[in-house]
Design a protein around this motif. Structure first.
Motif, short mmCIF file in Angstrom:
data_model
loop_
_atom_site.label_atom_id
_atom_site.label_comp_id
_atom_site.label_asym_id
_atom_site.label_seq_id
_atom_site.Cartn_x
_atom_site.Cartn_y
_atom_site.Cartn_z
N SER A 1 -3.75 -0.75 -18.92
CA SER A 1 -2.69 -0.81 -19.92
C SER A 1 -1.43 -0.11 -19.40
O SER A 1 -1.05 -0.32 -18.24
CB SER A 1 -3.17 -0.18 -21.23
OG SER A 1 -2.23 -0.38 -22.26
N ASP A 2 -0.80 0.73 -20.22
CA ASP A 2 0.45 1.34 -19.77
C ASP A 2 0.21 2.54 -18.86
O ASP A 2 1.18 3.17 -18.42
CB ASP A 2 1.32 1.74 -20.97
CG ASP A 2 0.65 2.77 -21.86
OD1 ASP A 2 -0.57 3.00 -21.69
OD2 ASP A 2 1.33 3.34 -22.72
N ALA A 3 -1.05 2.88 -18.57
CA ALA A 3 -1.35 3.90 -17.57
C ALA A 3 -1.52 3.30 -16.18
O ALA A 3 -1.84 4.00 -15.23
CB ALA A 3 -2.61 4.67 -17.95
N THR A 4 -1.29 2.00 -16.04
CA THR A 4 -1.38 1.34 -14.75
C THR A 4 -0.20 1.74 -13.87
O THR A 4 0.95 1.70 -14.31
CB THR A 4 -1.39 -0.19 -14.93
OG1 THR A 4 -2.50 -0.56 -15.75
CG2 THR A 4 -1.51 -0.89 -13.59
N ILE A 5 -0.48 2.11 -12.65
CA ILE A 5 0.58 2.46 -11.70
C ILE A 5 1.15 1.17 -11.12
O ILE A 5 0.42 0.34 -10.59
CB ILE A 5 0.03 3.36 -10.59
CG1 ILE A 5 -0.48 4.68 -11.19
CG2 ILE A 5 1.10 3.65 -9.55
CD1 ILE A 5 -1.08 5.62 -10.19
N VAL A 6 2.46 1.02 -11.25
CA VAL A 6 3.10 -0.24 -10.85
C VAL A 6 3.43 -0.27 -9.37
O VAL A 6 3.83 -1.32 -8.86
CB VAL A 6 4.38 -0.47 -11.68
CG1 VAL A 6 4.03 -0.68 -13.13
CG2 VAL A 6 5.35 0.68 -11.54
N GLY A 7 3.32 0.86 -8.67
CA GLY A 7 3.55 0.88 -7.23
C GLY A 7 5.00 1.05 -6.88
O GLY A 7 5.90 1.01 -7.72
N ASP A 8 5.23 1.24 -5.58
CA ASP A 8 6.58 1.45 -5.07
C ASP A 8 7.43 0.20 -5.30
O ASP A 8 7.04 -0.90 -4.94
CB ASP A 8 6.51 1.77 -3.57
CG ASP A 8 7.85 2.17 -3.01
OD1 ASP A 8 8.64 2.78 -3.75
OD2 ASP A 8 8.11 1.88 -1.83
N ARG A 9 8.59 0.37 -5.94
CA ARG A 9 9.52 -0.71 -6.27
C ARG A 9 8.90 -1.72 -7.22
O ARG A 9 9.35 -2.86 -7.30
CB ARG A 9 10.04 -1.41 -5.01
CG ARG A 9 10.65 -0.48 -3.99
CD ARG A 9 11.12 -1.23 -2.76
NE ARG A 9 10.08 -2.07 -2.18
CZ ARG A 9 9.12 -1.63 -1.39
NH1 ARG A 9 9.07 -0.34 -1.06
NH2 ARG A 9 8.22 -2.44 -0.91
N GLY A 10 7.82 -1.34 -7.89
CA GLY A 10 7.21 -2.24 -8.86
C GLY A 10 6.52 -3.43 -8.23
O GLY A 10 6.53 -4.53 -8.79
N VAL A 11 5.90 -3.22 -7.05
CA VAL A 11 5.29 -4.34 -6.34
C VAL A 11 4.10 -4.93 -7.08
O VAL A 11 3.71 -6.07 -6.82
CB VAL A 11 4.85 -3.91 -4.92
CG1 VAL A 11 6.05 -3.53 -4.08
CG2 VAL A 11 3.87 -2.75 -4.99
N GLN A 12 3.53 -4.18 -8.03
CA GLN A 12 2.39 -4.70 -8.77
C GLN A 12 2.81 -5.56 -9.96
O GLN A 12 1.96 -6.10 -10.66
CB GLN A 12 1.53 -3.53 -9.28
CG GLN A 12 1.09 -2.55 -8.22
CD GLN A 12 0.25 -3.19 -7.14
OE1 GLN A 12 -0.54 -4.08 -7.41
NE2 GLN A 12 0.42 -2.76 -5.91
N CYS A 13 4.11 -5.68 -10.19
CA CYS A 13 4.62 -6.42 -11.36
C CYS A 13 5.40 -7.64 -10.89
O CYS A 13 5.96 -7.67 -9.80
CB CYS A 13 5.52 -5.53 -12.21
SG CYS A 13 4.74 -4.06 -12.85
N SER A 14 5.44 -8.63 -11.77
CA SER A 14 6.27 -9.80 -11.51
C SER A 14 7.73 -9.47 -11.82
O SER A 14 8.05 -8.41 -12.37
CB SER A 14 5.80 -10.98 -12.36
OG SER A 14 5.98 -10.69 -13.74
#
Length: 730
Positions: free
Chosen positions: A210-223
């Protein structure tokens, strides 16, 4: 004879001071001077201009731009203007021509812009591509300095005046919640309302944690759409008086865009008395809002959407959207309070969970224990192979033997009568041995530096080639700061520090071995003091090397977040300043820097702890050897030649005073700096993409492809082995 060995001892002490301490002092002072000048230049750059507050607190505009003009490169423009001012004042025509020519060289980002923002109003900034829509928002946020005109604003409510969502949203390396809160206190009701209004509820269910997910450097885990909505949620959650949104609807589909516009922008901002400036190309949402048409950095029209389209002279086409009752109910129900309450427990539960799998960012490799034999082998091979190592070993042995022979003949020369000492034979012999010693010392040092730099270059080239050919998974799971750390700090240690440390260790090691061996052969009584001191030394060195090796690894790991945060801050400085998050990031950087400082200070403190004990061992060994030599000579138990005794005491004094503690510390430093070689070498063995050239390329002719086509059968694709398939059975 006493004068000769006394002079040799003093020269050895002076050699250590000049060649090591003084040389390092000059080098560090030069570096300090250059660094101080660079830092001074950086500190001398102009500060970010502050927007002045207007005296009117109620009833007036929240933000007012008055006849504003801005340039992208204000510094260069100012320097050119200063150059123009120096033209001869007597030639008025030449001054005017120069000013006009310089003015043409600099395109204004904004020119003569006047605009007032009032509470509860939505201002849609429209215009063709490159019409300075983003420049207008950057000026309002304070990022673009006005050259002409003024900006006035009403005093902020609760200290929050502006929130800003960039066109390319800044996503820091942290959880989704941390990116939305951006240093502000957590208000669960308001947070959930913002999350649902921005269309992030479905994404929260898809995220591993959920919102505790780490999105990674520059948000690489997100679209791209997820990053845009996180940036929008951050701007709205700040609950500022003026909300600046730079095209947040371009990265989302039609349904999500409709939800964001009506639920987030309209209901959470405009209906709550906020002044919203929305730069957008999605004209279907403009409707009855106040439109601002930008053309070539100027406001060409301000008014209704129809009037702006007409004023664009065909550059814009009218696009309207009307919502029927069913669409309105759909938008409202998507972010209804009952839906938020029903799912709030799910979000809260997920937010409290901590799972390493939620990160998607691989932990940095950290080896433990001794340096692997594989690392030493790779470094030796990179130097040129086992033959290079054998050549260096022979050179160091020959150089040390030359040193011992030279000292012995110096003692023999000192025993000769004055007439014989000045003979050509002895003068030639002393000078010849000295030149031979200097020659071998120069050759061994030159070759050692050459082969060490060659090894470092080979390791760097192998790591660079492996990174360039690495799989996309590597870049998705490794922050940029981690990669920069390997190619800056670790490669720098292998280039600069390791060769010098290795030379110091090898020179001192052979000198210490030669000194101890000479003392044992010439003064056998030293064996009485050697075993207990050797046992104590081995025990201390084992503790020291084990401790400092792990501290050095921890220091290397703690350095990566520092590089990552510096790059992160530079890419998101506009968002930080506009959203008043400088203090938040400063605190984060201080925590990261303190973690690195603790590891580094522990390493330095352990080195000093070890050095004190090495000085004690060397002092005891020197004292016992001297006392036993005098005792045995006085009692007649052993006849000792004055030249041999002087040579032994000179070598032992040199070893005890400067060489032995330094050599032992350098031996540990070699091991510690080999950790950098270990880290760089690890990058040289990264899994590679498919080869660029295969055997199949040789089988096809030059006319291939004859009929270009791509066909897939039962194709399943996933981004990483740990992720579910992105395509299944296609």
């Amino acid at each position: 004879q006493r004068i000769v060995f006394t002079s040799l001892s003093l020269i050895n002490l002076l050699q250590s001071s000049i060649t090591r301490i003084f040389a390092n002092a000059v080098m560090h002072l030069s570096e300090c001077f250059v660094s101080s000048r660079r830092i001074q230049i950086f500190f001398g750059t102009p500060d970010q201009p502050q927007i002045e507050n207007s005296e009117e607190r109620n009833g007036g505009p929240l933000l007012e731009l008055c006849n504003l003009s801005c340039y992208w490169d204000e510094t260069q423009k100012s320097s050119e203007a200063h150059h123009v001012d120096r033209i001869d004042s007597g030639t008025t025509s030449s001054i005017e021509a120069a000013v006009m020519s310089k003015a043409d060289d600099f395109r204004a980002a904004l020119s003569d812009v006047s605009l007032s923002l009032y509470p509860g109003e939505l201002y849609c900034v429209i215009g063709p591509v490159g019409s300075s829509k983003s420049a207008l928002l950057q000026t309002m946020s304070g990022e673009l300095k006005p050259s002409i005109g003024t900006i006035k604003r009403r005093p902020a409510t609760a200290g929050r005046f502006i929130s800003y969502a960039q066109q390319d949203p800044f996503i820091m390396d942290g959880t989704v919640r941390e990116n939305i809160l951006f240093g502000r206190d957590y208000d669960e009701a308001w947070y959930l309302q913002v999350v649902y209004a921005c269309g992030l509820s479905a994404d929260m269910e898809q995220f591993p944690n959920s919102d505790a997910t780490i999105v990674g450097d520059r948000g690489v885990q997100c679209s791209g759409g997820q990053r845009a909505r996180i940036g929008l949620a951050r701007a709205i959650y700040r609950d500022a008086d003026v909300v600046l949104l730079d095209d947040p609807l371009s990265a989302v589909d039609a349904n999500v865009g409709r939800l964001i516009f009506y639920s987030a922008i309209k209901e959470l901002c405009v209906d709550r008395g906020k002044a919203v400036v929305l730069a957008t190309h999605q004209h279907q949402f403009v409707g009855d809002c106040t439109c601002v048409l930008m053309v070539d950095g100027k406001i060409k029209c301000k008014g209704s959407y129809t009037a702006c389209v007409e004023a664009s002279e065909g550059k814009l086409a009218a696009s309207f959207q009307t919502l029927n009752d069913e669409d309105k109910s759909t938008v409202k129900s998507s972010a209804s309070s009952s839906d938020i309450r029903r799912n709030s427990s799910f979000l809260s539960l997920q937010a409290n969970e901590k799972s390493s799998s939620s990160s998607g960012v691989a932990r940095e490799d950290r080896n433990t224990g001794i340096i692997k034999r594989k690392t030493w082998k790779e470094y030796t091979v990179a130097m040129g192979g086992i033959y290079v190592g054998f050549l260096l070993f022979i050179l160091y042995c020959v150089t040390q033997a030359s040193s011992l022979v030279t000292i012995i003949f110096f003692g023999e020369w000192a025993e000769q009568p004055d007439a014989v000492q000045s003979s050509s034979y002895w003068i030639g012999l002393v000078y010849g041995l000295t030149l031979v010693l200097i020659f071998f010392a120069f050759i061994r040092t030159r070759l050692t530096f050459f082969f060490c730099l060659k090894a470092s270059q080979h390791l760097h080239d192998a790591a660079a080639e492996a990174v360039l050919r690495a799989k996309i998974e590597f870049f998705d799971t490794n922050p940029l700061g981690r990669i920069l750390n390997r190619f800056s700090a670790d490669v720098g240690i292998a280039d600069d520090q390791l060769p010098l440390t290795l030379v110091d260790f090898l020179v001192g090691f052979f000198l210490a071995i030669g000194s101890v061996a000479t003392a044992i052969v010439s003064l056998p009584m030293t064996l009485l003091a050697l075993p207990p001191l050797l046992w104590y030394f081995v025990r201390l060195r084992k503790i020291f090397v084990t401790t400092t090796r792990e501290l050095k690894r921890l220091e290397g790991l703690a350095r990566s977040p520092t590089y990552a945060m510096i790059g992160e801050a530079l890419s998101g400085v506009a968002t930080m300043r506009a959203n008043d998050a400088i203090g938040f990031f400063q605190k984060k950087f201080e925590d990261v820097h303190d973690a690195h400082g603790r590891a580094f200070f522990a390493f330095v403190a352990s080195s000093r702890w070890f050095a004190i004990r090495m000085d004690f061992i060397a002092f005891v060994f020197m004292s016992v050897t001297s006392l036993l030599a005098v005792l045995f000579q006085d009692q007649g138990w052993l006849s000792i030649s004055p030249a041999v005794l002087g040579m032994c005491l000179t070598l032992l004094l040199q070893m005890a005073g400067t060489n032995f503690p330094w050599v032992v510390r350098q031996s540990a430093e070699v091991v510690n700096q080999m950790i950098s070689v270990e880290r760089v070498s690890a990058f040289g063995h990264l899994p590679s993409e498919a080869p660029l050239v295969t055997n199949y390329d040789d089988k096809v002719g030059a006319e291939w492809p004859i009929e270009p086509s791509i066909s897939t059968t039962n194709l399943t694709v996933r981004y990483r082995a740990s992720l579910p398939p992105a395509l299944s059975d296609v």
